[in-house]
Write a protein that holds these residues in place. Structure first.
Motif, PDB file in Angstrom:
ATOM      1  N   GLN A 218      -5.774   5.834 -11.679  1.00  0.00           N
ATOM      2  CA  GLN A 218      -4.451   5.544 -10.397  1.00  0.00           C
ATOM      3  C   GLN A 218      -5.062   6.139  -9.658  1.00  0.00           C
ATOM      4  N   MET A 219      -4.670   6.068  -8.280  1.00  0.00           N
ATOM      5  CA  MET A 219      -4.609   6.830  -6.781  1.00  0.00           C
ATOM      6  C   MET A 219      -3.541   5.987  -6.202  1.00  0.00           C
ATOM      7  N   PRO A 220      -2.800   7.140  -5.764  1.00  0.00           N
ATOM      8  CA  PRO A 220      -1.407   7.369  -4.969  1.00  0.00           C
ATOM      9  C   PRO A 220      -1.604   7.129  -3.846  1.00  0.00           C
ATOM     10  N   GLU A 221      -2.101   6.226  -3.208  1.00  0.00           N
ATOM     11  CA  GLU A 221      -2.419   5.862  -1.764  1.00  0.00           C
ATOM     12  C   GLU A 221      -1.729   5.205  -0.716  1.00  0.00           C
ATOM     13  N   SER A 222      -0.853   4.976  -1.078  1.00  0.00           N
ATOM     14  CA  SER A 222       0.574   4.739  -0.322  1.00  0.00           C
ATOM     15  C   SER A 222       0.800   5.631  -0.109  1.00  0.00           C
ATOM     16  N   ASP A 223       1.079   6.651  -0.615  1.00  0.00           N
ATOM     17  CA  ASP A 223       1.814   8.192  -0.060  1.00  0.00           C
ATOM     18  C   ASP A 223       1.323   9.085   1.078  1.00  0.00           C
ATOM     19  N   LYS A 224       1.992   9.001   1.648  1.00  0.00           N
ATOM     20  CA  LYS A 224       1.925   9.775   3.319  1.00  0.00           C
ATOM     21  C   LYS A 224       0.696   8.774   3.778  1.00  0.00           C
ATOM     22  N   SER A 225       0.217   7.511   3.575  1.00  0.00           N
ATOM     23  CA  SER A 225      -0.121   6.335   4.458  1.00  0.00           C
ATOM     24  C   SER A 225       0.336   6.293   6.210  1.00  0.00           C
ATOM     25  N   ASP A 226      -0.381   5.901   6.619  1.00  0.00           N
ATOM     26  CA  ASP A 226      -0.723   6.067   8.319  1.00  0.00           C
ATOM     27  C   ASP A 226      -0.126   4.036   7.868  1.00  0.00           C
ATOM     28  N   GLU A 227      -1.122   3.471   7.231  1.00  0.00           N
ATOM     29  CA  GLU A 227      -1.512   2.041   7.647  1.00  0.00           C
ATOM     30  C   GLU A 227       0.041   1.647   6.745  1.00  0.00           C
ATOM     31  N   ILE A 374      -2.528  -5.561   1.100  1.00  0.00           N
ATOM     32  CA  ILE A 374      -1.341  -5.641   1.805  1.00  0.00           C
ATOM     33  C   ILE A 374      -1.478  -3.910   3.069  1.00  0.00           C
ATOM     34  N   ASP A 375      -1.234  -4.833   3.746  1.00  0.00           N
ATOM     35  CA  ASP A 375      -1.037  -2.917   4.657  1.00  0.00           C
ATOM     36  C   ASP A 375      -0.023  -3.753   6.206  1.00  0.00           C
ATOM     37  N   ASP A 376      -0.187  -2.412   6.479  1.00  0.00           N
ATOM     38  CA  ASP A 376       1.285  -2.975   8.238  1.00  0.00           C
ATOM     39  C   ASP A 376       0.810  -3.915   8.710  1.00  0.00           C
ATOM     40  N   GLU A 377      -0.480  -4.118   9.319  1.00  0.00           N
ATOM     41  CA  GLU A 377      -1.587  -5.003  10.078  1.00  0.00           C
ATOM     42  C   GLU A 377      -1.268  -5.794   9.190  1.00  0.00           C
ATOM     43  N   ALA A 378      -1.682  -5.765   7.733  1.00  0.00           N
ATOM     44  CA  ALA A 378      -0.974  -7.611   7.193  1.00  0.00           C
ATOM     45  C   ALA A 378       0.362  -8.119   7.359  1.00  0.00           C
ATOM     46  N   ARG A 379       1.236  -6.990   7.173  1.00  0.00           N
ATOM     47  CA  ARG A 379       2.369  -7.501   7.182  1.00  0.00           C
ATOM     48  C   ARG A 379       2.770  -8.317   8.613  1.00  0.00           C
ATOM     49  N   LYS A 380       2.211  -7.793   9.651  1.00  0.00           N
ATOM     50  CA  LYS A 380       2.606  -8.400  11.209  1.00  0.00           C
ATOM     51  C   LYS A 380       2.453  -9.790  11.301  1.00  0.00           C
ATOM     52  N   ALA A 381       0.646  -9.504  10.752  1.00  0.00           N
ATOM     53  CA  ALA A 381       0.147 -10.762  10.981  1.00  0.00           C
ATOM     54  C   ALA A 381       1.234 -11.961   9.719  1.00  0.00           C
ATOM     55  N   GLY A 382       2.235 -11.492   9.285  1.00  0.00           N
ATOM     56  CA  GLY A 382       1.945 -12.616   8.280  1.00  0.00           C
ATOM     57  C   GLY A 382       2.392 -12.975   7.022  1.00  0.00           C
ATOM     58  N   PHE A 383       1.747 -11.570   6.717  1.00  0.00           N
ATOM     59  CA  PHE A 383       0.894 -11.445   4.732  1.00  0.00           C
ATOM     60  C   PHE A 383       1.829 -10.446   4.115  1.00  0.00           C
ATOM     61  N   THR A 384       3.118 -10.875   3.501  1.00  0.00           N
ATOM     62  CA  THR A 384       3.130  -9.843   2.926  1.00  0.00           C
ATOM     63  C   THR A 384       3.384 -10.268   1.515  1.00  0.00           C
TER      64      THR A 384
END
Length: 706
Positions: A218-227, A374-384
Motif C-alpha cells: 500500500q502507498m499513502p498517496e492521498s497524504d499531502k496530495s495537491d490533487e 477519483i481526485d479533485d478534478e473528477a469531483r469538480k466534473a461531478g464524478f465523486t
C-alpha cells in the motif's frame, strides 16, 4: 587469415569488455560464513514443516509464524523460546475429499497457513489452504495463549488452494487485498478486495495471463496530495506477455495498481476494478535475450520523508537456464506513479493472421482518464465515486489495461548482479555510517539457505558477506526485519532463524574491519576491536566507499610458529585469509618466494615438496587485498622451518617414546600373532571348514560321480 583473426577479435570484444574487474561475472562475497548454530537462534518442532508465513507483532513482543497445521507465537527477541501455539488441522472428511480429487494425502491435503494479518482491534486474521478448500478464521493472543475463535469463513479468493502456488495479500483498514486464484483448478487468477462490496479483476487474458503473484504493497498517496488523490495498492507479479510477437511464450515482470476507494462501475465493470492498470517492470541484466523474472519486493520508506521518495527493491532471476545470474533492481514510487498517471496505453489490434498485436494507442483518451483514481478534478466534473464514471472511460480501461511505457530502475541498471546463486527474498535496512551518509544495506535470501549482505556504493556493487543460516541447503521462503529488535527473521521448510544484521565480531583486525566496508561496523582503537557504529561513532575508523585501510595503525606482527620436516619429505604451511577477495604472497627470509614445482602456492597455504636443506628458513605469508583506495598487505602467518637430515646428528632426530613399546617387543608380538594364525588355519583344514586346494585319489572306487 588476417581477416579471420580480425573477425574473431571483434566477436570476442564484447565478452572481453564484460570481464573487467567490475564485471558482475567476477563479483563474489568478500567473506563466506558457513553454518554455525551458535551464531543465531533457531526454532523448529519435530514433524512440523513449511515455516513460510510470518507476522511481526512488535506490540506484543511476538513473532507469529504459520507452518503446516500449526501457528506459533515466538519471543521476538529470542525465537527459540516458544510463548504459545495452536493447532489448526484438517478434518478426516476434508482429507478424504481432497484425496478423491486426485491430490496427495501427505503433501497436498493438509492445512498450510498462508495468511496472517493484524486487525485494527488487535486480533489476527488467519487463512490456510485447508486441503485444497481454503478457510479463514480469527485469532487472538491473551494470557500467554493463542486462541482460534473457530468462526470459519470462506477462503476462496483470499488464500490459495495449492500450498505451493505463489500468492500475495495485505490488510488495509480491515479489508484484505489478495492476489491468488478463485477455483480448485487454478484457472481463474484474481486480484480481489474482500469487503462488504467485493471488487475483483476482470476474467480476461489482457488483465491477468497465467500470473505468478509476488507481493502487494500500500502507498499513502492521498497524504499531502495537491490533487486530492487516493491511496494506491500495488501488485507485483510475472505473467505470460500478451504483447510480444513470438512463437514461444515469453514471461515478463509486471507492476499493477488499483485505487483504495474503487467501488467498481455501474453498468460496465460491475464489482470489477475500474482503476486496474499494469506496466512492464524492467531489470536489464547485461544483454539478456529474455526478461528477468521478479521473485520478491521490499518497500522501503523513510518515515521523515514524503511518500514519493519511497523505493521498491526487487530481486530477479533468469527465465532461461542458460544464465546463472541473479539481480536486484530498485524503483522509485514516483516513477511508477508517473507512468500510470501520464503514460500512453497499449491497444490490441486484430491483424490478418488472426492474432492480436498490441501497439501504442495514439487516439483520443476519454475524460476522466481511464484507470485514474477519483481526485479533485473528477469531483469538480461531478464524478465523486467510481460508480459515477461514464461508460466510455470504463470500456476503455476494460479493453486497454496495459501501459505502453515500461518502469525502469534507478540509473537504468541493477544495484547488484551475482553469478552462481538464485535469489528468492529481500529486505533492506538503512544505516548511517561514520561519514554521516546513509546507505541501503540489502539482505537477500537465496535458494541455498544463505543470506547475501550487499551494498551499492555510488554504482559500485559490493557484497560484504554471504552467510549460511540454515544447515540444509534449502530455499529461504520468507524474510522479515524488525525495526524494534533490529533483527532479521528467515523462514524455510525446516524452521525459523533469527540473525543480526551486524556482524562486526567476525573481523579481528583493523585492516580486515575497514576492508569489509560494512556500514554497520567501525574499528574502535581504544577497545582494539571492530564494533557496531550504533554504539558510538566517535573515534571509529571506517571507510565504506573506498576501503581506505591506510587509516589503520600498523598491524602487530603475527606469532612465529616452528615447523620441521624430514629431508625429502613434504610440508604444508597453512595461511588462512580473512577475505575471499584477498590473495597470498609468500616470502622466505624477507625475499619473495618464486613458485616452482617444489614450492606450490595454494589458496590456503604453501606446499613444500621433496624438502632439501636449502628449504630451511623463515617463511611469511602476506594477505594482499585491493580496494578503491589501493592495495593493502598484512601478515597472515609466519613460520620458522627446519629440515631434519635422515642420517644426521642423533640430537636432531626425534627421540623414541621411553614409555612406549620397544622395537624388540613389537617383533615378539608380531611373531606370536603369526604362530596363532598358522595354528588356526591348520585346525580349520583338519576339520574341513576350509577345503584343500587339490583332491587326492585314494583308490579306483573313489573315482566318478557319487
Amino acid at each position: 587469415m588476417h581477416q579471420q583473426f580480425l573477425l574473431c577479435a571483434l566477436w570476442l570484444l564484447p565478452l572481453v569488455l564484460t570481464m573487467d574487474s567490475s564485471s558482475p561475472l567476477e563479483l563474489v562475497p568478500r567473506r563466506f560464513v558457513p553454518y554455525n548454530s551458535e551464531d543465531s537462534h533457531m526454532f523448529h518442532e519435530e514433524g512440523v514443516f513449511n515455516y513460510s508465513t510470518m507476522l511481526l507483532r512488535e506490540d506484543l513482543d511476538l513473532l507469529v509464524v504459520g507452518a503446516r497445521g500449526v501457528i506459533y507465537a515466538l519471543d521476538l527477541k529470542d525465537i527459540s523460546k516458544k510463548r504459545a501455539s495452536v493447532n489448526w488441522e484438517v478434518t478426516r472428511d476434508k482429507k478424504d475429499q481432497c484425496v478423491s480429487k486426485g491430490k496427495n494425502l501427505e503433501t497436498d491435503c493438509n492445512n498450510y497457513i498462508r495468511i496472517l494479518h493484524k486487525l485494527e482491534d488487535n486480533r489476527m486474521y488467519v487463512c490456510g489452504t485447508y486441503a485444497y478448500d481454503p478457510e479463514c478464521d480469527y485469532m487472538s493472543y491473551a494470557n500467554g495463549e493463542l486462541i482460534l475463535e473457530k468462526k470459519a469463513e470462506e477462503g476462496k479468493g483470499k488464500c490459495p488452494f495449492d500450498p505451493f502456488q505463489r500468492y500475495a495479500s495485505i490488510m488495509v483498514e480491515d479489508h484484505i487485498y489478495s492476489a491468488t486464484v478463485m477455483n480448485f483448478l487454478g484457472s481463474d487468477p484474481v486480484l480481489m478486495r474482500s469487503s462488504d462490496s467485493v471488487i475483483r479483476t476482470e476474467f480476461k487474458r489482457s488483465w491477468l495471463n497465467e500470473p505468478n503473484f509476488v507481493s502487494l504493497a500500500q502507498m499513502p498517496e492521498s497524504d499531502k496530495s495537491d490533487e486530492g488523490d487516493d491511496d494506491k495498492v500495488y501488485l507485483f507479479f510475472s505473467e505470460t506477455a500478451v504483447e510480444y510477437d513470438s512463437y514461444t511464450k515469453t514471461v515478463v515482470s509486471r507492476v499493477a495498481r488499483v485505487c483504495k476507494g474503487d467501488l467498481g462501475g455501474l453498468r460496465i465493470l460491475q464489482k470489477k476494478w475500474t482503476s486496474f492498470l499494469k506496466a512492464r517492470l524492467d531489470c536489464p541484466v547485461l544483454d539478456s535475450a529474455f526478461p528477468y523474472i521478479i521473485q520478491d519486493t521490499y518497500r522501503w520508506c523513510d518515515p521523515q520523508e514524503h511518500w514519493k521518495k519511497c523505493l521498491f527493491f526487487a530481486v530477479f532471476t533468469p527465465q532461461s537456464d542458460t544464465s546463472e545470474l541473479s539481480a536486484v533492481c530498485a524503483y522509485r514510487v514516483s516513477d511508477i506513479s508517473r507512468v500510470f498517471a501520464e503514460g500512453k496505453y497499449k491497444n490490441p489490434v486484430h491483424v490478418e493472421t488472426s492474432y492480436v498485436k498490441w501497439v501504442m494507442y495514439s487516439g483520443e483518451v476519454p475524460s476522466p482518464r481511464p484507470g485514474a483514481c477519483i481526485d479533485d478534478e473528477a469531483r469538480k466534473a461531478g464524478f465523486t465515486q467510481t460508480l459515477d464514471l461514464p461508460d466510455r472511460t470504463l470500456q476503455f480501461v476494460k479493453d486497454k489495461p496495459l501501459m505502453d511505457q515500461a518502469i525502469e530502475p534507478i540509473s537504468n541498471e541493477p544495484l547488484l548482479v551475482q553469478k552462481g546463486v538464485k535469489y528468492s527474498r529481500i529486505i533492506v535496512d538503512q544505516v548511517q555510517a561514520v561519514n554521516g551518509k546513509k546507505y541501503h544495506v540489502m539482505f537477500i535470501g537465496t535458494e541455498e539457505g544463505t543470506i547475501v549482505k550487499a551494498v551499492n556504493y555510488n554504482g559500485e556493487m559490493f557484497i560484504i558477506e554471504e552467510v549460511q543460516v540454515f544447515k540444509a541447503r534449502e530455499q529461504i521462503k520468507i524474510l522479515k526485519f524488525s525495526n524494534i529488535t533490529r533483527l532479521i527473521y528467515a523462514g524455510s521448510d525446516s524452521g525459523v532463524v533469527q540473525v543480526s544484521p551486524s556482524s562486526c565480531g567476525r573481523t579481528l583486525s583493523c585492516m580486515d574491519c575497514v576492508l569489509a566496508r560494512d556500514p554497520y561496523c567501525g574499528w574502535d582503537q581504544a577497545a582494539g576491536r571492530c564494533t557496531d557504529v550504533s554504539a558510538t561513532k566517535k573515534g571509529l575508523i571506517q571507510s565504506v566507499e573506498e576501503g581506505k585501510a591506510s587509516l589503520c595503525p600498523k598491524a602487530k606482527p603475527v606469532s612465529v610458529v616452528d615447523k620441521s620436516v624430514w629431508s625429502s619429505g613434504n610440508l604444508k604451511l597453512s595461511c588462512l585469509l580473512p577475505s575471499k577477495l584477498a590473495t597470498t604472497r609468500w616470502e622466505r627470509d624477507k625475499s619473495p618466494l618464486i613458485p616452482s614445482p617444489r614450492h606450490q602456492q595454494l589458496r590456503d597455504g604453501l606446499l613444500i615438496l621433496n624438502a632439501t636443506h636449502s628449504d630451511a628458513g623463515r617463511y611469511r605469508c602476506l594477505a594482499v587485498e585491493s580496494s578503491k583506495a589501493g592495495e593493502y598487505i598484512a601478515p597472515a602467518a609466519e613460520y620458522d622451518v627446519s629440515v631434519i637430515e635422515a642420517a644426521g646428528d642423533r640430537a636432531s632426530v626425534p627421540q623414541s617414546q621411553k614409555d612406549g613399546p620397544t622395537v624388540a617387543g613389537l617383533h615378539a608380538v608380531i611373531g606370536l600373532l603369526t604362530v596363532c594364525l598358522l595354528v588356526l588355519l591348520a585346525w580349520n583344514f583338519y576339520k574341513g571348514h576350509i577345503p584343500l586346494p587339490c583332491k587326492c585319489k585314494n583308490n579306483k572306487h573313489d573315482e566318478g560321480p557319487i
